[in-house]
Structure formats: C-alpha cells, structure tokens
Scaffold this motif. Structure first.
Motif, PDB file in Angstrom:
ATOM      1  N   LEU A 117       0.839  -1.204   0.000  1.00 21.87           N
ATOM      2  CA  LEU A 117       0.000   0.000   0.000  1.00 21.87           C
ATOM      3  C   LEU A 117       0.872   1.251   0.000  1.00 21.87           C
ATOM      4  O   LEU A 117       0.609   2.203  -0.734  1.00 21.87           O
ATOM      5  CB  LEU A 117      -0.933   0.003   1.211  1.00 21.87           C
ATOM      6  N   ILE A 118       1.925   1.220   0.793  1.00 23.60           N
ATOM      7  CA  ILE A 118       2.843   2.356   0.839  1.00 23.60           C
ATOM      8  C   ILE A 118       3.474   2.571  -0.537  1.00 23.60           C
ATOM      9  O   ILE A 118       3.599   3.696  -1.015  1.00 23.60           O
ATOM     10  CB  ILE A 118       3.917   2.140   1.933  1.00 23.60           C
ATOM     11  N   GLU A 119       3.850   1.481  -1.203  1.00 19.32           N
ATOM     12  CA  GLU A 119       4.423   1.575  -2.549  1.00 19.32           C
ATOM     13  C   GLU A 119       3.437   2.190  -3.530  1.00 19.32           C
ATOM     14  O   GLU A 119       3.806   3.006  -4.369  1.00 19.32           O
ATOM     15  CB  GLU A 119       4.795   0.194  -3.071  1.00 19.32           C
ATOM     16  N   LYS A 120       2.182   1.775  -3.450  1.00 14.54           N
ATOM     17  CA  LYS A 120       1.158   2.294  -4.372  1.00 14.54           C
ATOM     18  C   LYS A 120       0.962   3.796  -4.164  1.00 14.54           C
ATOM     19  O   LYS A 120       0.855   4.546  -5.127  1.00 14.54           O
ATOM     20  CB  LYS A 120      -0.177   1.564  -4.189  1.00 14.54           C
ATOM     21  N   LEU A 121       0.911   4.210  -2.918  1.00 15.48           N
ATOM     22  CA  LEU A 121       0.784   5.643  -2.631  1.00 15.48           C
ATOM     23  C   LEU A 121       1.991   6.408  -3.168  1.00 15.48           C
ATOM     24  O   LEU A 121       1.859   7.502  -3.709  1.00 15.48           O
ATOM     25  CB  LEU A 121       0.622   5.874  -1.134  1.00 15.48           C
ATOM     26  N   ALA A 122       3.177   5.806  -3.031  1.00 13.94           N
ATOM     27  CA  ALA A 122       4.396   6.446  -3.532  1.00 13.94           C
ATOM     28  C   ALA A 122       4.354   6.575  -5.051  1.00 13.94           C
ATOM     29  O   ALA A 122       4.821   7.567  -5.611  1.00 13.94           O
ATOM     30  CB  ALA A 122       5.624   5.657  -3.091  1.00 13.94           C
ATOM     31  N   ALA A 123       3.777   5.575  -5.723  1.00 11.76           N
ATOM     32  CA  ALA A 123       3.676   5.637  -7.180  1.00 11.76           C
ATOM     33  C   ALA A 123       2.712   6.744  -7.620  1.00 11.76           C
ATOM     34  O   ALA A 123       2.912   7.383  -8.653  1.00 11.76           O
ATOM     35  CB  ALA A 123       3.220   4.293  -7.736  1.00 11.76           C
ATOM     36  N   LEU A 124       1.680   6.977  -6.832  1.00  8.73           N
ATOM     37  CA  LEU A 124       0.697   8.003  -7.171  1.00  8.73           C
ATOM     38  C   LEU A 124       1.199   9.416  -6.876  1.00  8.73           C
ATOM     39  O   LEU A 124       0.826  10.368  -7.551  1.00  8.73           O
ATOM     40  CB  LEU A 124      -0.606   7.761  -6.403  1.00  8.73           C
ATOM     41  N   THR A 125       2.039   9.544  -5.851  1.00  5.05           N
ATOM     42  CA  THR A 125       2.517  10.871  -5.447  1.00  5.05           C
ATOM     43  C   THR A 125       4.031  10.835  -5.217  1.00  5.05           C
ATOM     44  O   THR A 125       4.498  10.987  -4.093  1.00  5.05           O
ATOM     45  CB  THR A 125       1.805  11.335  -4.162  1.00  5.05           C
ATOM     46  N   PRO A 126       4.804  10.636  -6.284  1.00  4.59           N
ATOM     47  CA  PRO A 126       6.259  10.483  -6.094  1.00  4.59           C
ATOM     48  C   PRO A 126       6.941  11.708  -5.487  1.00  4.59           C
ATOM     49  O   PRO A 126       7.845  11.564  -4.670  1.00  4.59           O
ATOM     50  CB  PRO A 126       6.783  10.184  -7.496  1.00  4.59           C
ATOM     51  N   GLY A 127       6.535  12.906  -5.872  1.00 10.68           N
ATOM     52  CA  GLY A 127       7.167  14.107  -5.314  1.00 10.68           C
ATOM     53  C   GLY A 127       6.932  14.228  -3.824  1.00 10.68           C
ATOM     54  O   GLY A 127       7.851  14.537  -3.057  1.00 10.68           O
ATOM     55  N   THR A 128       5.704  13.981  -3.402  1.00  7.30           N
ATOM     56  CA  THR A 128       5.382  14.021  -1.977  1.00  7.30           C
ATOM     57  C   THR A 128       6.155  12.950  -1.234  1.00  7.30           C
ATOM     58  O   THR A 128       6.700  13.194  -0.152  1.00  7.30           O
ATOM     59  CB  THR A 128       3.861  13.828  -1.765  1.00  7.30           C
ATOM     60  N   THR A 129       6.219  11.759  -1.831  1.00  4.99           N
ATOM     61  CA  THR A 129       6.953  10.659  -1.205  1.00  4.99           C
ATOM     62  C   THR A 129       8.431  11.010  -1.057  1.00  4.99           C
ATOM     63  O   THR A 129       9.036  10.740  -0.020  1.00  4.99           O
ATOM     64  CB  THR A 129       6.791   9.366  -2.022  1.00  4.99           C
ATOM     65  N   ASP A 130       9.012  11.612  -2.090  1.00  6.20           N
ATOM     66  CA  ASP A 130      10.416  12.044  -2.001  1.00  6.20           C
ATOM     67  C   ASP A 130      10.604  12.986  -0.820  1.00  6.20           C
ATOM     68  O   ASP A 130      11.559  12.840  -0.042  1.00  6.20           O
ATOM     69  CB  ASP A 130      10.853  12.754  -3.286  1.00  6.20           C
ATOM     70  N   SER A 131       9.706  13.937  -0.684  1.00  2.00           N
ATOM     71  CA  SER A 131       9.810  14.909   0.412  1.00  2.00           C
ATOM     72  C   SER A 131       9.699  14.226   1.770  1.00  2.00           C
ATOM     73  O   SER A 131      10.470  14.515   2.690  1.00  2.00           O
ATOM     74  CB  SER A 131       8.715  15.977   0.295  1.00  2.00           C
ATOM     75  N   VAL A 132       8.752  13.323   1.894  1.00  2.00           N
ATOM     76  CA  VAL A 132       8.569  12.601   3.161  1.00  2.00           C
ATOM     77  C   VAL A 132       9.805  11.760   3.467  1.00  2.00           C
ATOM     78  O   VAL A 132      10.305  11.757   4.601  1.00  2.00           O
ATOM     79  CB  VAL A 132       7.295  11.731   3.133  1.00  2.00           C
ATOM     80  N   LEU A 133      10.322  11.046   2.463  1.00  2.00           N
ATOM     81  CA  LEU A 133      11.513  10.218   2.695  1.00  2.00           C
ATOM     82  C   LEU A 133      12.719  11.063   3.085  1.00  2.00           C
ATOM     83  O   LEU A 133      13.486  10.690   3.969  1.00  2.00           O
ATOM     84  CB  LEU A 133      11.827   9.373   1.458  1.00  2.00           C
ATOM     85  N   ARG A 134      12.897  12.218   2.424  1.00  2.00           N
ATOM     86  CA  ARG A 134      14.014  13.101   2.797  1.00  2.00           C
ATOM     87  C   ARG A 134      13.858  13.572   4.241  1.00  2.00           C
ATOM     88  O   ARG A 134      14.820  13.618   4.997  1.00  2.00           O
ATOM     89  CB  ARG A 134      14.103  14.296   1.842  1.00  2.00           C
ATOM     90  N   TRP A 135      12.640  13.920   4.623  1.00  2.00           N
ATOM     91  CA  TRP A 135      12.393  14.366   5.991  1.00  2.00           C
ATOM     92  C   TRP A 135      12.680  13.246   6.984  1.00  2.00           C
ATOM     93  O   TRP A 135      13.354  13.453   7.988  1.00  2.00           O
ATOM     94  CB  TRP A 135      10.950  14.846   6.149  1.00  2.00           C
ATOM     95  N   VAL A 136      12.190  12.022   6.695  1.00  5.00           N
ATOM     96  CA  VAL A 136      12.408  10.883   7.594  1.00  5.00           C
ATOM     97  C   VAL A 136      13.895  10.573   7.709  1.00  5.00           C
ATOM     98  O   VAL A 136      14.414  10.356   8.808  1.00  5.00           O
ATOM     99  CB  VAL A 136      11.619   9.643   7.111  1.00  5.00           C
ATOM    100  N   MET A 137      14.599  10.562   6.562  1.00  2.00           N
ATOM    101  CA  MET A 137      16.037  10.275   6.604  1.00  2.00           C
ATOM    102  C   MET A 137      16.784  11.352   7.379  1.00  2.00           C
ATOM    103  O   MET A 137      17.702  11.050   8.141  1.00  2.00           O
ATOM    104  CB  MET A 137      16.582  10.121   5.184  1.00  2.00           C
ATOM    105  N   GLY A 138      16.392  12.620   7.195  1.00  2.00           N
ATOM    106  CA  GLY A 138      17.022  13.708   7.941  1.00  2.00           C
ATOM    107  C   GLY A 138      16.763  13.588   9.433  1.00  2.00           C
ATOM    108  O   GLY A 138      17.673  13.786  10.252  1.00  2.00           O
TER     109      GLY A 138
END
Length: 149
Positions: A117-138
């Motif tokens: 499900l997380i993957e599917k959401l990431a496929a639908l909103t890649p830019g948002t997912t990138d931002s969230v992942l950068r925030w989590v990694m930071g």
C-alpha cells in the motif's frame, strides 16, 4: 533453461525474490534498487510470456531482512542508512511468503503485509513521497547524531 524444462514437463513454478526497493528507489541504495527494478521487470515480462501455460511466475518483495548484508550495511559508517536493526524482519517471513506464492499462485506478495500500500501511494505521489523520505532520513540522521552514533 528452467523454462524449457518446465515446458517439456508441462508445468512449473518460478518465484523471484526482489525487494521493496525494486519498486521505489532508496538512497544510498541506488545500485541495489536498480538491480531489483530489473528483476521486477523481468519477472513481469516472464509472467506475461508464460501466461497461457501451466507455469506460474511469482514475485516476492521483502523489506529489510535480517541478513548479514543488511547488518553490514547498517553498521557501515560510510553508509548513511538510519534503519534500526530491530526492525529487520526474520528470513523465515520471506520463506513463508515464497511458499504462499507457490501454493496460492500469487503474482506478487510484499513482505511485511501493508508495505505494498505504501508503494502504491508512492507511485501516485512520487514528489510528496520524495519529500517525506528526505524528511524521515534527515530526522533519523539527526536522532543518530544526538545519540552520538
């Protein structure tokens, strides 16, 4: 070669084990993700090619598994991965999913459940997912720095 044997015998099961990183690239694992993306693509193509035959092709996509490779990467000071080892899943989960894929002829199964499900959401909103992942990694990096690790 295996497909030739399966065609001669009239049936077979193929299970490829890729990774969740085969649907979503993760830094600093770009090379690893690329190889898993290739395996996902090959599996999908093979599944289509063998669609009319009694040769079933499955794909198992685990998250981080408790293996020497994962442990080594997590402990490597030069790799900025901030994934707690205690969240690594046991290899037996992947083994069980392989058996489930064979038994129930599943096209794909993600481990742990819910990760697809997380993957599917990431496929639908890649830019948002990138931002969230950068925030989590930071945030993970800052937490590790605060602990002195």
């Amino acid at each position: 070669q295996a497909v030739k044997v399966m065609r001669r015998q009239g049936h077979g099961r193929i299970v490829n084990v890729a990774s969740l990183a085969g649907r979503r690239g993760f830094s600093p694992l770009g090379g690893y993700s690329a190889t898993k993306f290739a395996l996902v693509g090959m599996t999908e193509a093979l599944r289509l090619e063998l669609g009319g035959e009694d040769i079933h092709v499955s794909l198992v996509r685990p998250a981080v598994v408790d293996t020497p490779l994962a442990t080594s990467a997590q402990r490597d000071a030069g790799v900025p991965m901030h994934w707690p080892e205690r969240l690594n899943m046991p290899p037996s989960w992947v083994t069980q999913c392989i058996f489930l894929a064979i038994r129930f002829r599943l096209a794909e199964i993600a481990v742990p459940p819910g990760s697809a499900l997380i993957e599917k959401l990431a496929a639908l909103t890649p830019g948002t997912t990138d931002s969230v992942l950068r925030w989590v990694m930071g945030a993970a990096q800052r937490a590790a720095s605060a602990r002195g690790t």
